[in-house]
Write a protein that holds these residues in place. Structure first.
Motif, short mmCIF file in Angstrom:
data_model
loop_
_atom_site.label_atom_id
_atom_site.label_comp_id
_atom_site.label_asym_id
_atom_site.label_seq_id
_atom_site.Cartn_x
_atom_site.Cartn_y
_atom_site.Cartn_z
N VAL A 131 0.86 -1.18 0.00
CA VAL A 131 0.00 0.00 0.00
C VAL A 131 0.90 1.23 0.00
O VAL A 131 1.73 1.41 0.89
CB VAL A 131 -0.90 0.02 1.26
CG1 VAL A 131 -1.94 1.14 1.16
CG2 VAL A 131 -1.58 -1.33 1.45
N LEU A 132 0.77 2.04 -1.03
CA LEU A 132 1.65 3.20 -1.17
C LEU A 132 0.85 4.48 -1.13
O LEU A 132 -0.28 4.53 -1.64
CB LEU A 132 2.39 3.15 -2.52
CG LEU A 132 3.35 2.00 -2.76
CD1 LEU A 132 3.91 2.11 -4.18
CD2 LEU A 132 4.48 2.01 -1.75
N GLY A 162 12.35 9.84 -9.41
CA GLY A 162 13.74 9.56 -9.15
C GLY A 162 14.15 9.47 -7.70
O GLY A 162 15.31 9.24 -7.39
N LEU A 163 13.24 9.65 -6.76
CA LEU A 163 13.60 9.49 -5.35
C LEU A 163 13.76 8.00 -5.04
O LEU A 163 13.10 7.15 -5.66
CB LEU A 163 12.51 10.09 -4.46
CG LEU A 163 12.35 11.62 -4.51
CD1 LEU A 163 11.09 12.04 -3.79
CD2 LEU A 163 13.57 12.32 -3.89
N THR A 164 14.60 7.68 -4.06
CA THR A 164 14.78 6.27 -3.70
C THR A 164 13.63 5.87 -2.78
O THR A 164 13.01 6.72 -2.13
CB THR A 164 16.10 6.06 -2.95
OG1 THR A 164 16.00 6.78 -1.71
CG2 THR A 164 17.29 6.54 -3.74
N PRO A 165 13.36 4.57 -2.72
CA PRO A 165 12.31 4.12 -1.80
C PRO A 165 12.55 4.61 -0.38
O PRO A 165 11.61 4.98 0.32
CB PRO A 165 12.39 2.59 -1.88
CG PRO A 165 12.92 2.33 -3.25
CD PRO A 165 13.88 3.46 -3.54
N ASP A 166 13.79 4.67 0.05
CA ASP A 166 14.07 5.15 1.40
C ASP A 166 13.72 6.62 1.58
O ASP A 166 13.22 7.03 2.62
CB ASP A 166 15.57 4.94 1.74
CG ASP A 166 15.81 3.50 2.18
OD1 ASP A 166 14.80 2.79 2.45
OD2 ASP A 166 16.98 3.09 2.21
N GLU A 167 14.02 7.40 0.54
CA GLU A 167 13.74 8.83 0.63
C GLU A 167 12.25 9.12 0.80
O GLU A 167 11.87 10.15 1.35
CB GLU A 167 14.26 9.57 -0.62
CG GLU A 167 15.75 9.81 -0.59
CD GLU A 167 16.24 10.42 -1.88
OE1 GLU A 167 16.69 11.59 -1.87
OE2 GLU A 167 16.16 9.73 -2.93
N GLY A 216 10.28 6.92 2.31
CA GLY A 216 9.86 6.21 3.51
C GLY A 216 9.11 4.91 3.29
O GLY A 216 8.36 4.48 4.17
N VAL A 217 9.32 4.28 2.15
CA VAL A 217 8.60 3.03 1.88
C VAL A 217 9.00 1.94 2.87
O VAL A 217 8.20 1.08 3.24
CB VAL A 217 8.83 2.59 0.42
CG1 VAL A 217 8.37 1.17 0.19
CG2 VAL A 217 8.10 3.54 -0.53
N GLY A 218 10.23 2.03 3.34
CA GLY A 218 10.73 1.03 4.28
C GLY A 218 9.98 1.00 5.61
O GLY A 218 10.10 0.05 6.38
N TYR A 260 7.46 -3.40 0.10
CA TYR A 260 7.33 -2.93 -1.28
C TYR A 260 8.57 -3.34 -2.05
O TYR A 260 9.69 -3.06 -1.66
CB TYR A 260 7.19 -1.40 -1.31
CG TYR A 260 7.38 -0.82 -2.69
CD1 TYR A 260 6.37 -0.93 -3.64
CD2 TYR A 260 8.57 -0.18 -3.05
CE1 TYR A 260 6.54 -0.41 -4.92
CE2 TYR A 260 8.74 0.34 -4.32
CZ TYR A 260 7.73 0.22 -5.25
OH TYR A 260 7.90 0.73 -6.51
N LYS A 261 8.35 -4.05 -3.15
CA LYS A 261 9.45 -4.37 -4.06
C LYS A 261 8.97 -4.05 -5.46
O LYS A 261 7.98 -4.61 -5.92
CB LYS A 261 9.78 -5.88 -3.99
CG LYS A 261 10.56 -6.31 -2.76
CD LYS A 261 11.97 -6.68 -3.17
CE LYS A 261 12.95 -6.85 -2.03
NZ LYS A 261 12.48 -6.92 -0.70
N GLU A 262 9.65 -3.10 -6.09
CA GLU A 262 9.17 -2.65 -7.39
C GLU A 262 9.00 -3.80 -8.35
O GLU A 262 7.98 -3.92 -9.04
CB GLU A 262 10.14 -1.61 -7.96
CG GLU A 262 9.55 -0.92 -9.17
CD GLU A 262 10.53 0.03 -9.84
OE1 GLU A 262 11.35 0.64 -9.15
OE2 GLU A 262 10.45 0.12 -11.08
N GLU A 263 10.02 -4.72 -8.38
CA GLU A 263 9.95 -5.81 -9.36
C GLU A 263 8.78 -6.76 -9.09
O GLU A 263 8.26 -7.39 -10.00
CB GLU A 263 11.29 -6.56 -9.47
CG GLU A 263 11.88 -7.10 -8.18
CD GLU A 263 12.60 -6.05 -7.31
OE1 GLU A 263 12.47 -4.83 -7.58
OE2 GLU A 263 13.26 -6.44 -6.35
#
Lengths: 666, 286
Positions: free
Chosen positions: B251-252, B263-268, B270-272, B278-281
């Motif tokens: 859930v995003l 272009g932000l990273t998952p960490d940026e 806060g997906v973690g 969450y795994k994009e693939e």
């Protein structure tokens, strides 16, 4: 010195509740020229009118002011009373102390004072009033009926049978309207076609009725007894005289997949088409939007196969004018489309249909020959849900009104379904069952008790599709608000009855009022249900508000009687509230300088220039002259006249000035 | 571009920190001027309006007043509950002068006329061109856009797009390269604030939402409400008990999806911090 009578009405509590009527009468007695001033509970009643009549006779009054309701309501009543007492009726004025005072203000001293001011204004006006005589105008004894549904058919037949000529204008290629689309009718389940089509034929064959189908009223000018209608006969590209209705063209037409309007878009038709086999006239029309020839310039197959050479591709629309004395507006209604219902899928689900579409499914002449089959895959639905009040009685949908016919037709639909699908299950979600009418409630009970239709009192929150089923989520409010979920095969929405597209436009062309839902407005909701506020224009049927067939037919006959009554006289009396150009003895003749500005600005083309000649026939002076038959008393010319030579009878400059000055207490 | 005020409310500082982080990070990437208003207080959500009408109006009124007095014309309120409370209060205060006067007396300040924006409205108004420009990393997944209740209802107060079938999120996820599915539970109830008081009920209600979404092929759920998020994410074990087969669909927040697409990273974004990984693939089409 004038002898004026002032008569203050309490209108029960309507005026008496906020205005001190007794005090108004006492104070009015002190106005110079007022001979008698009195108040009474109901001045419009027989004893009330007698008070006025006796006062006129006993005191020899030469003017009367009745302080009561709006002149729209009872001006004619009181003027008639005055006339009976041998006072010129136009010497009677109404001070509107109800709509303009008691209804809109709180009880109090200021309200009573305002009522007195209104009386004072009319007293001063009546002092300047002149006796007037009604104007006689001839009546054209021919009626225009707009719309050829059951209302228009009934009205046209009734007027025609009373011996008058009727022009019936229908915008579609055939008359019949919505009733022709219905399967069976409540509460007797008799076939709609069987009772309607003979009447359609009667219209077509009646010697007094001229039928124009595929035609629309473009404009209406004139006034009661003397209207001129402009009618556009849309080019149907088929010569009705030559066409025999053999049907060769419709069988050969290559464009076969046009959604059929008659089948509520569920069946298909060709581009050259007859709406239904029972159409009147039973002759085709070319739908130019879909015809290959009109789109690409090639084809003309129908022309090739027509044995009588009746196809006329290049014929233009024709505009005709008709002189008529009365108009009956019977333009009917429409049903809201399923696409309006977001919660029921925005029209995305093929098996969510409207009540009108269900009528076509159930009709023997419909796309399934009367078998109930799903539009999506043609299977017979084993579980069907009917949702009443879809868009009606729903302020959030912008329609707080009840569409009136849905409770009954939904019961009929469920019944027809049970009669046709014996192992089927039907559900009706409803708010209340409104089955007021002769044999109506019995009919609904029969659906529930004999045919086993499941009635669930509650609303449906959502309908969505899942694995080929329609999931209907609702609530049963009689079971303590328990949630209900039904996996249905088909859902029928009893969508709200709405005004026809173009109703607003037509109302403006005819100069009649309409409400915020674009339904046409009657002159009085109770006592003038088939009249409009425009004299000579009448209403019948669902163009006023959703109506069932019995109510529509009754209204149509009612409107027809009004027309017949109008046509029973050779001349009509009109209010003398018209503009006049002053005339005086020679050598002035008139203060009019003959500038003719008024001729151009008159919206009713009532003004012409007239030459005043001497005995030898030499023109002495040219002055404006106003035709009292055409003048509508709008007063535009009065305001425009540079030499102040025009005055409005009954509202002359002098009368209005006195009235205004009285308001200012000067 | 004029600065927009940000009212984070408690959720964006606590249980939904990642929402707040992703809103701020997205604003930074897209160069959208955004500034947290000072001295803000609780909006009163879930309890105040059940206790006292005055309190339920005074709390949001103070926030609106702060935003106005600090010079903001528009106030972004990402949390759906805060948004609903602020909009409702503004609606009532606008409609009733006497009431407004009374509340202004209570808070000792004028309410002012700041315009309240949800994340959807903020993005639609300011971010569409910027997203198109900055989009470097399309996330080609089939997603279900879940609006819940507070961002679309009640009709008289929230004048959004089609109330029963809203489209704003659907249009926004398309900008991130995702495909929104057509489904029936967009605005159904997730269980809302009952997460702690009636967790089993939340499990059932949210399961119905997730069931329809996954049944129709959604690989992820896109939300913009902290309550919807915590119910669908944190209460997944309860939900899975009510599912035909357990779901691992992440859930995003819309801001997280758009942030990653830009272009932000998952960490940026806060997906973690989520419970369901969450795994994009895992969600993208092969």
């Amino acid at each position: 010195m004038s002898k004026i009578g002032v008569f203050v009405c309490h209108c029960g509590e309507n005026i008496g509740g906020t205005v001190d009527c007794e005090k108004v009468a006492q104070e009015a007695a002190k106005i110079p020229g007022v001979e008698v001033s009195t108040d009474y509970k109901y001045m419009c009643s027989d004893p009330g009118q007698t008070i006025i009549k006796n006062a006129i006779k006993e005191k020899g009054l030469d003017g009367v002011v009745v302080a009561a309701c709006s002149p729209r309501m009872h001006e004619s009543t009181f003027r008639a009373a005055c006339a009976e007492a041998c006072l010129n009726p136009y010497m009677c004025e109404i001070a509107n102390i109800r709509e303009h005072c008691s209804w809109v203000h709180e009880k109090g001293e200021a309200t009573t004072q305002k009522a007195l001011d209104l009386v004072r204004m009319q007293v001063e006006k009546v002092k300047k009033d002149l006796p007037l005589s009604t104007i006689k105008v001839p009546v054209t004894k021919k009626a225009l009926v707009i719309g050829g549904g059951i209302a228009g058919i009934q009205a046209a037949l009734d007027i025609a049978n009373a011996g008058h000529k009727v022009i019936l204008v229908e915008k579609e290629p055939s008359i019949g309207g919505h009733m022709a689309q219905l399967s069976e009718t409540f509460p007797t389940l008799d076939c709609s076609q069987c009772i309607l089509t003979p009447r359609m034929v009667e219209v077509a064959q009646h010697p007094n009725i001229t039928l124009y189908t595929y035609a629309e009223v473009e404009g209406l000018e004139g006034f009661i007894g003397n209207f001129t209608a402009r009618i556009r006969l849309k080019a149907r590209s088929v010569d009705l005289e030559k066409c025999t209705g053999c049907g060769m063209c419709t069988t050969k037409c290559p464009t076969k997949k046009v959604p059929s309007e008659f089948n509520a878009l569920m069946g298909l038709r060709t581009a050259i088409y007859v709406p239904s086999p029972q159409s009147v006239p039973n002759k085709p029309t070319i739908d130019k939007e879909h015809c290959v020839y009109y789109k690409t310039g090639k084809c003309k197959l129908c022309e090739k196969v027509c044995p009588t050479g009746a196809i006329t591709f290049d014929a233009p629309d024709e505009i005709i004018t008709e002189e008529v004395g009365a108009v009956v507006v019977c333009t009917g209604f429409d049903v809201a489309p399923t696409s309006e219902f977001s919660e029921y899928g925005y029209g995305r689900y093929k098996d969510v249909i409207t009540g009108l579409q269900f009528e076509r499914l159930a009709s023997a002449s419909g796309p399934t020959m009367g078998e109930i089959r799903r539009p999506s895959d043609g299977t017979v639905p084993k579980k069907i849900v009917f949702i009443a009040c879809a868009g009606s009685r729903d302020a959030a949908k912008g329609r707080p009104y009840c569409s009136k016919i849905c409770c009954m037709y939904t019961a009929k639909h469920a019944m027809l379904y049970q009669h046709k699908v014996h192992d089927g299950e039907s559900y009706v979600f409803y708010m209340d069952i409104r089955a007021g009418g002769k044999n109506y409630d019995e009919f609904v009970r029969r659906a529930i008790e004999e045919d086993g239709v499941n009635y669930i009192r509650g609303r449906v929150a959502r309908v969505y599709e899942r694995d080929g089923k329609l999931i209907v989520k609702g609530v049963d409010t009689l079971l303590g608000g328990e949630q209900v979920e039904i996996e249905a095969d088909m859902v029928v929405l009893a969508t709200a009855g709405v005004a026809n597209k173009g109703a607003e436009d037509l109302a403006q062309k005819l100069h009649i009022s309409y409400d915020k839902y674009n339904f046409f407005a009657e002159a009085h909701p109770k006592l003038k249900p088939v009249e409009t506020n425009t004299a000579g224009i009448f209403l019948a049927g669902a163009c006023q508000s959703p109506k069932d067939i019995p109510d529509t037919v009754a209204a149509a006959s009612g409107a027809a009687v009004k027309v017949a009554a109008l046509f029973s006289k050779d001349q009509l009396l009109r209010e003398p509230v018209v503009a006049v150009v002053n005339r005086m003895p020679p050598p002035v003749f008139s203060t009019c300088v003959g500038c003719s500005l008024c001729v151009d600005i008159c919206p009713y083309s009532a003004i012409t220039m007239e030459n005043i000649k001497d005995r030898a026939g030499n023109v002495i002076k040219t002055v404006a002259s106003i035709n009292p038959g055409l003048c509508q008393g709008c007063g535009t010319c009065v305001a425009f006249c540079r030499s102040k030579s025009i005055d409005l009878q009954g509202f002359s400059n002098e009368e209005m000035y006195s009235s205004v000055m009285a308001a200012l207490h000067e | 571009m004029e600065k927009v005020g940000l009212y984070p409310g408690c959720s964006l500082k606590g249980s939904s920190r990642e929402y707040g982080e992703s809103v701020v990070a997205l604003a930074r990437v897209l160069n959208l001027p955004l500034e947290e208003i000072k001295d803000w207080n609780c909006c009163g959500a879930s309890s105040a309006h059940a206790v006292s009408k005055e309190l339920s109006l005074a709390l949001p009124a103070r926030i609106l007043s702060l935003a106005a007095s600090q010079g903001y014309k528009e106030l972004l309120v990402p949390c759906a509950a805060c948004f609903s409370r602020l909009k409702t209060a503004q609606h009532h205060l606008k409609a009733d002068d006497t009431l407004c006067k009374k509340i202004e007396d209570i808070i000792g300040a004028e309410v002012g006329g700041v315009k309240i924006l949800s994340v959807m409205e903020w993005l639609e108004k300011y971010a569409i061109d910027a997203i198109k420009e900055k989009m470097t990393h399309p996330i080609k997944a089939r997603v279900a856009c879940y609006y819940g209740c507070l961002l679309v209802r009640p009709t008289g107060v929230i004048k959004g797009d089609r109330v029963e079938d809203p489209q704003s999120l659907d249009n926004l996820v398309k900008l991130a390269g995702a495909t929104p599915i057509d489904w029936a539970f967009k605005t159904e109830c997730c269980g809302g604030g009952m997460s702690i008081a009636a967790t089993e009920t939340v499990g059932k209600l949210s399961a119905a939402v997730l069931e329809d979404a996954t049944h129709r092929g959604a690989k992820a759920i896109i939300v913009d409400c902290p309550m919807c998020h915590s119910n669908l994410d944190m209460r997944r074990p309860y939900i899975n008990k009510n599912m035909e087969s357990p779901s691992a669909a992440p859930v995003l927040y819309i801001t997280q999806l758009l942030g990653m697409a830009c272009g932000l990273t998952p960490d940026e974004v806060g997906v973690g911090r989520h419970f369901v990984n969450y795994k994009e693939e895992a969600i993208c089409q092969k």
